[in-house]
Design an enzyme around this catalytic site. Structure first.
Site, PDB file in Angstrom:
ATOM      1  N   LYS A  11      -2.362   4.045  -3.784  1.00 52.20           N
ATOM      2  CA  LYS A  11      -1.587   3.373  -2.729  1.00 52.20           C
ATOM      3  C   LYS A  11      -1.210   1.940  -3.149  1.00 52.20           C
ATOM      4  O   LYS A  11      -1.744   1.403  -4.129  1.00 52.20           O
ATOM      5  CB  LYS A  11      -2.399   3.377  -1.438  1.00 52.20           C
ATOM      6  CG  LYS A  11      -2.657   4.793  -0.879  1.00 52.20           C
ATOM      7  CD  LYS A  11      -3.392   4.740   0.460  1.00 52.20           C
ATOM      8  CE  LYS A  11      -3.609   6.132   1.038  1.00 52.20           C
ATOM      9  NZ  LYS A  11      -4.231   6.085   2.386  1.00 52.20           N
ATOM     10  N   TYR A  51       3.605  11.158   6.174  1.00 53.67           N
ATOM     11  CA  TYR A  51       2.507  11.131   7.147  1.00 53.67           C
ATOM     12  C   TYR A  51       2.949  11.609   8.536  1.00 53.67           C
ATOM     13  O   TYR A  51       2.380  11.182   9.550  1.00 53.67           O
ATOM     14  CB  TYR A  51       1.922   9.720   7.240  1.00 53.67           C
ATOM     15  CG  TYR A  51       0.981   9.369   6.102  1.00 53.67           C
ATOM     16  CD1 TYR A  51      -0.234  10.043   5.944  1.00 53.67           C
ATOM     17  CD2 TYR A  51       1.283   8.358   5.201  1.00 53.67           C
ATOM     18  CE1 TYR A  51      -1.112   9.719   4.912  1.00 53.67           C
ATOM     19  CE2 TYR A  51       0.409   8.016   4.165  1.00 53.67           C
ATOM     20  CZ  TYR A  51      -0.794   8.707   4.037  1.00 53.67           C
ATOM     21  OH  TYR A  51      -1.673   8.386   3.022  1.00 53.67           O
ATOM     22  N   ASN A 114      -6.877   1.787   2.068  1.00 53.52           N
ATOM     23  CA  ASN A 114      -8.038   2.458   1.468  1.00 53.52           C
ATOM     24  C   ASN A 114      -7.747   3.056   0.087  1.00 53.52           C
ATOM     25  O   ASN A 114      -8.323   4.064  -0.303  1.00 53.52           O
ATOM     26  CB  ASN A 114      -8.617   3.503   2.439  1.00 53.52           C
ATOM     27  CG  ASN A 114      -7.618   4.568   2.785  1.00 53.52           C
ATOM     28  OD1 ASN A 114      -6.507   4.585   2.265  1.00 53.52           O
ATOM     29  ND2 ASN A 114      -8.016   5.478   3.663  1.00 53.52           N
ATOM     30  N   HIS A 117      -5.031   8.367  -1.762  1.00 57.48           N
ATOM     31  CA  HIS A 117      -4.845   9.553  -0.916  1.00 57.48           C
ATOM     32  C   HIS A 117      -5.331  10.791  -1.656  1.00 57.48           C
ATOM     33  O   HIS A 117      -5.248  10.855  -2.876  1.00 57.48           O
ATOM     34  CB  HIS A 117      -3.346   9.728  -0.591  1.00 57.48           C
ATOM     35  CG  HIS A 117      -3.028  11.041   0.057  1.00 57.48           C
ATOM     36  ND1 HIS A 117      -3.222  11.265   1.398  1.00 57.48           N
ATOM     37  CD2 HIS A 117      -2.569  12.218  -0.462  1.00 57.48           C
ATOM     38  CE1 HIS A 117      -2.877  12.516   1.687  1.00 57.48           C
ATOM     39  NE2 HIS A 117      -2.468  13.114   0.581  1.00 57.48           N
ATOM     40  N   GLU A 128       2.738  18.417  -0.244  1.00 59.15           N
ATOM     41  CA  GLU A 128       2.748  17.006  -0.639  1.00 59.15           C
ATOM     42  C   GLU A 128       3.237  16.830  -2.073  1.00 59.15           C
ATOM     43  O   GLU A 128       3.962  15.887  -2.374  1.00 59.15           O
ATOM     44  CB  GLU A 128       1.338  16.420  -0.466  1.00 59.15           C
ATOM     45  CG  GLU A 128       0.925  16.323   0.995  1.00 59.15           C
ATOM     46  CD  GLU A 128      -0.515  15.882   1.188  1.00 59.15           C
ATOM     47  OE1 GLU A 128      -0.944  15.768   2.341  1.00 59.15           O
ATOM     48  OE2 GLU A 128      -1.230  15.648   0.179  1.00 59.15           O
TER      49      GLU A 128
HETATM   50  P1  IDP Z   1      -7.408  10.581   4.766  1.00 58.26           P
HETATM   51  O1  IDP Z   1      -6.439   9.723   3.971  1.00 58.26           O
HETATM   52  O2  IDP Z   1      -8.840  10.258   4.413  1.00 58.26           O
HETATM   53  O3  IDP Z   1      -7.093  12.050   4.698  1.00 58.26           O
HETATM   54  P2  IDP Z   1      -6.302  10.546   7.494  1.00 58.26           P
HETATM   55  O4  IDP Z   1      -7.106  10.606   8.733  1.00 58.26           O
HETATM   56  O5  IDP Z   1      -5.467  11.739   7.121  1.00 58.26           O
HETATM   57  O6  IDP Z   1      -7.282  10.133   6.297  1.00 58.26           O
HETATM   58  O7  IDP Z   1      -5.349   9.266   7.635  1.00 58.26           O
HETATM   59  C1  IDP Z   1      -4.293   9.051   6.728  1.00 58.26           C
HETATM   60  C2  IDP Z   1      -4.262   7.570   6.372  1.00 58.26           C
HETATM   61  O8  IDP Z   1      -3.931   6.831   7.545  1.00 58.26           O
HETATM   62  C3  IDP Z   1      -5.593   6.985   5.911  1.00 58.26           C
HETATM   63  O9  IDP Z   1      -5.873   7.223   4.550  1.00 58.26           O
HETATM   64  C4  IDP Z   1      -5.385   5.517   6.197  1.00 58.26           C
HETATM   65  O10 IDP Z   1      -4.590   4.878   5.195  1.00 58.26           O
HETATM   66  C5  IDP Z   1      -4.592   5.569   7.507  1.00 58.26           C
HETATM   67  N1  IDP Z   1      -5.486   5.476   8.677  1.00 58.26           N
HETATM   68  C6  IDP Z   1      -6.319   6.439   9.160  1.00 58.26           C
HETATM   69  N2  IDP Z   1      -7.002   6.004  10.232  1.00 58.26           N
HETATM   70  C7  IDP Z   1      -6.580   4.729  10.437  1.00 58.26           C
HETATM   71  C8  IDP Z   1      -6.920   3.724  11.419  1.00 58.26           C
HETATM   72  O11 IDP Z   1      -7.749   3.941  12.311  1.00 58.26           O
HETATM   73  N3  IDP Z   1      -6.280   2.520  11.315  1.00 58.26           N
HETATM   74  C9  IDP Z   1      -5.340   2.259  10.323  1.00 58.26           C
HETATM   75  N4  IDP Z   1      -5.012   3.185   9.397  1.00 58.26           N
HETATM   76  C10 IDP Z   1      -5.614   4.393   9.445  1.00 58.26           C
END
Ligand code: IDP
Length: 143
Positions: A11, A51, A114, A117, A128
């Site tokens: 990312k 997304y 984070n 992905h 994807e």
């Molecule tokens: P994942 O990437 O671990 O599969 P997902 O729940 O699919 O997690 O969420 C996709 C992305 O959305 C996350 O990797 C993160 O970048 C963002 N995200 C998820 N939850 C939050 C939140 O509570 N606040 C801000 N961004 C979030």
């Protein structure tokens, strides 16, 4: 165990922190084979398309803004049991909850930013991968 493919994205925070090399090294050391890779920059719209499943979530706009805030590096990775193993390798979405030694525990700042992905199913991995790569861009397909 079946050989699977997963789609990962280094990312924009990973690129900004100059961690492309370190994270890619760890990916390969963990046994994943890179079969497609590029650097690209998403727009808020293309990030939103990727997304789309999160469209109704409160963090959706923030997520689209972040994912389009700089270049990112999508890759298709191949390995036995790739989907589950890669999710374990990157750690929980929230780095505060990620297991020690995982990519997110070691490098991520927050649940939003984070670093990386990983696809959550074989089916989503295929969708994807097609979002970022044509068949011709997948090196293993040309062997
Ligand atoms: P994942 O990437 O671990 O599969 P997902 O729940 O699919 O997690 O969420 C996709 C992305 O959305 C996350 O990797 C993160 O970048 C963002 N995200 C998820 N939850 C939050 C939140 O509570 N606040 C801000 N961004 C979030």
């Amino acid at each position: 165990m079946a050989v699977e493919r997963t789609l990962t994205i280094l990312k924009p925070d990973c690129v900004r922190k100059e961690l492309i090399g370190e994270v890619t090294r760890r990916i390969q050391e963990a046994g994943f084979t890179i079969v497609a890779m590029k650097m690209t920059r998403l727009t808020p719209d293309t990030a939103g398309g990727f997304y789309a499943v999160h469209r109704e979530r409160p963090f959706y706009d923030e997520l689209c803004e972040f994912m389009s805030s700089g270049p990112c590096v999508p890759m298709i990775l191949e390995k036995e049991n790739a989907i589950e193993d890669f999710r374990t390798f990157i750690g929980a979405t929230d780095p505060a909850e990620a297991d020690e030694g995982t990519i997110r525990a070691d490098f991520a700042d927050s649940v939003g930013e984070n670093i990386i992905h990983g696809s959550d199913s074989v089916e989503n991995g295929k969708k994807e991968a097609a979002y970022f790569f044509t068949e011709a861009e997948v090196v293993a397909n040309k062997a």
